[in-house]
Design a protein around this motif. Structure first.
Motif, PDB file in Angstrom:
ATOM      1  N   VAL A   1     -10.916 -13.544   2.986  1.00 55.71           N
ATOM      2  CA  VAL A   1      -9.925 -14.504   2.496  1.00 55.71           C
ATOM      3  C   VAL A   1     -10.258 -15.878   3.078  1.00 55.71           C
ATOM      4  O   VAL A   1     -10.517 -16.005   4.274  1.00 55.71           O
ATOM      5  CB  VAL A   1      -8.502 -14.093   2.909  1.00 55.71           C
TER       6      VAL A   1
ATOM      7  N   TYR B   1       0.217 -13.083   0.594  1.00 52.95           N
ATOM      8  CA  TYR B   1      -0.926 -12.279   0.169  1.00 52.95           C
ATOM      9  C   TYR B   1      -0.377 -10.953  -0.321  1.00 52.95           C
ATOM     10  O   TYR B   1       0.529 -10.381   0.294  1.00 52.95           O
ATOM     11  CB  TYR B   1      -1.870 -12.075   1.352  1.00 52.95           C
TER      12      TYR B   1
ATOM     13  N   PHE C   1      -1.296 -11.190   8.717  1.00 50.90           N
ATOM     14  CA  PHE C   1      -0.903 -10.756   7.374  1.00 50.90           C
ATOM     15  C   PHE C   1       0.276  -9.815   7.579  1.00 50.90           C
ATOM     16  O   PHE C   1       0.096  -8.632   7.859  1.00 50.90           O
ATOM     17  CB  PHE C   1      -2.053 -10.029   6.684  1.00 50.90           C
TER      18      PHE C   1
ATOM     19  N   THR D   1      -5.679 -14.240  -3.483  1.00 54.93           N
ATOM     20  CA  THR D   1      -4.305 -13.995  -3.049  1.00 54.93           C
ATOM     21  C   THR D   1      -3.936 -12.516  -3.099  1.00 54.93           C
ATOM     22  O   THR D   1      -2.823 -12.148  -2.741  1.00 54.93           O
ATOM     23  CB  THR D   1      -3.318 -14.781  -3.921  1.00 54.93           C
ATOM     24  N   THR D   2      -4.874 -11.683  -3.549  1.00 53.90           N
ATOM     25  CA  THR D   2      -4.636 -10.242  -3.594  1.00 53.90           C
ATOM     26  C   THR D   2      -5.838  -9.506  -3.039  1.00 53.90           C
ATOM     27  O   THR D   2      -6.957 -10.032  -3.016  1.00 53.90           O
ATOM     28  CB  THR D   2      -4.378  -9.746  -5.030  1.00 53.90           C
TER      29      THR D   2
ATOM     30  N   ALA E   1      -9.262  -9.645   5.701  1.00 54.15           N
ATOM     31  CA  ALA E   1      -7.885  -9.150   5.656  1.00 54.15           C
ATOM     32  C   ALA E   1      -7.806  -7.778   6.319  1.00 54.15           C
ATOM     33  O   ALA E   1      -8.630  -6.901   6.046  1.00 54.15           O
ATOM     34  CB  ALA E   1      -7.407  -9.057   4.217  1.00 54.15           C
TER      35      ALA E   1
ATOM     36  N   VAL F   1       1.586 -14.906   5.298  1.00 50.65           N
ATOM     37  CA  VAL F   1       0.361 -15.176   6.053  1.00 50.65           C
ATOM     38  C   VAL F   1       0.617 -16.356   6.980  1.00 50.65           C
ATOM     39  O   VAL F   1       1.066 -17.414   6.532  1.00 50.65           O
ATOM     40  CB  VAL F   1      -0.817 -15.500   5.119  1.00 50.65           C
TER      41      VAL F   1
ATOM     42  N   SER G   1       3.719  -7.656  -1.102  1.00 47.06           N
ATOM     43  CA  SER G   1       3.414  -9.006  -0.628  1.00 47.06           C
ATOM     44  C   SER G   1       3.832  -9.175   0.829  1.00 47.06           C
ATOM     45  O   SER G   1       4.863  -8.664   1.253  1.00 47.06           O
ATOM     46  CB  SER G   1       4.133 -10.047  -1.489  1.00 47.06           C
TER      47      SER G   1
ATOM     48  N   TYR H   1      -1.009  -7.043  -1.230  1.00 42.85           N
ATOM     49  CA  TYR H   1      -1.853  -5.854  -1.111  1.00 42.85           C
ATOM     50  C   TYR H   1      -1.651  -4.974  -2.340  1.00 42.85           C
ATOM     51  O   TYR H   1      -0.510  -4.729  -2.756  1.00 42.85           O
ATOM     52  CB  TYR H   1      -1.485  -5.051   0.136  1.00 42.85           C
TER      53      TYR H   1
END
Length: 247
Positions: free
Chosen positions: A98, A156, A113, A88-89, A132, A142, A139, A158
């Motif tokens: 992902v 997701y 994203f 999730t990151t 990704a 998605v 955040s 970043y």
């Protein structure tokens, strides 16, 4: 009489191009028993129409003053359902793989994203993978687009890869226990600090500072590393273990 695309959302709204012969004067296009909307007779060999809502497989027919054509199959596809994504990151630089699970994913053509999109690899109707794209720290939502429509609801985050600017103090006892402040950038999401590969207890002070307590070590210079979900920063020979005096 080919039709393209031959599948679309169960909610309708798919623009379909039908090619064949003797299509001049088309008066109607049916998807099963339902009448298409926005029928356009482009030429004697081509007609476009917007699909109505429907389910399953139906026959598409074209009606002209000369009669009704043979049916051509069209498949209605339900909107995708996303269950989870992992991880999730990831790094703001993008590139991490992902995995998204759910249902109705076999016709996935795009994964967004936030404002940035990427093309997925379909593993099965319940699994797709995607690299990704690059993004800005924070955040983002998605969403997955398939022939059945677009669905969102997952997020997701970043994160920036860490950097190390200073380690202070830069030396301490081989027995450990030295309180050290590490400065740099991208430190908010730190999940490990290590001295010569040995994990150290730490506390995040801010995005530019982390405090840690050195574990025991062997006399000499060692690397100091800070790790988060986007990568690892290394201060080569950043801390020196000093042996205690002997008498």
């Amino acid at each position: 009489m080919p039709i393209s695309p031959n599948q679309g959302s169960s909610g309708g709204g798919t623009l379909v191009t039908i090619t064949g012969t003797n299509l001049s004067g088309t008066t109607a296009v049916h998807f099963g028993t339902r009448l298409a909307t926005s029928v356009t007779n482009v030429s004697p060999t081509q007609v476009t129409a917007v699909s109505p809502s429907g389910n399953g497989s139906v026959g598409v027919t074209v009606t002209t003053p000369g009669g009704t054509s043979n049916p051509i199959p069209f498949f209605y596809v339900g909107a995708p359902f996303k269950q989870s994504l992992s991880p999730t990151t990831g790094s703001t630089a993008g590139g991490g793989t992902v995995t998204i699970t759910g249902t109705g994913l076999s016709t996935a053509t795009s994964v967004a994203f936030g404002a940035n999109s990427a093309t997925p690899t379909v593993v099965s109707d319940s699994v797709i993978t995607v690299a990704a794209p690059a993004g800005t720290a924070g955040s983002v939502g998605v969403s997955v687009t398939t022939a059945g429509g677009t669905n969102n609801g997952l997020s997701y985050t970043y994160i920036e890869a860490p950097t190390i600017t200073t380690v202070a103090p830069a030396e301490g006892s081989t027995s450990g226990g030295t309180a050290v402040t590490i400065t740099g950038t991208g430190l908010t999401s730190t999940d490990q600090v290590a001295f010569d590969g040995n994990p150290a207890p730490f506390t995040v002070i801010s995005d530019t500072a982390v405090s840690a307590v050195t574990p025991p070590g062997t006399a000499g210079a060692v690397d100091v590393t800070v790790t988060n979900g986007a990568g690892t920063a290394t201060a080569t020979d950043g801390f020196t273990y000093v042996a205690g005096p002997g008498i």
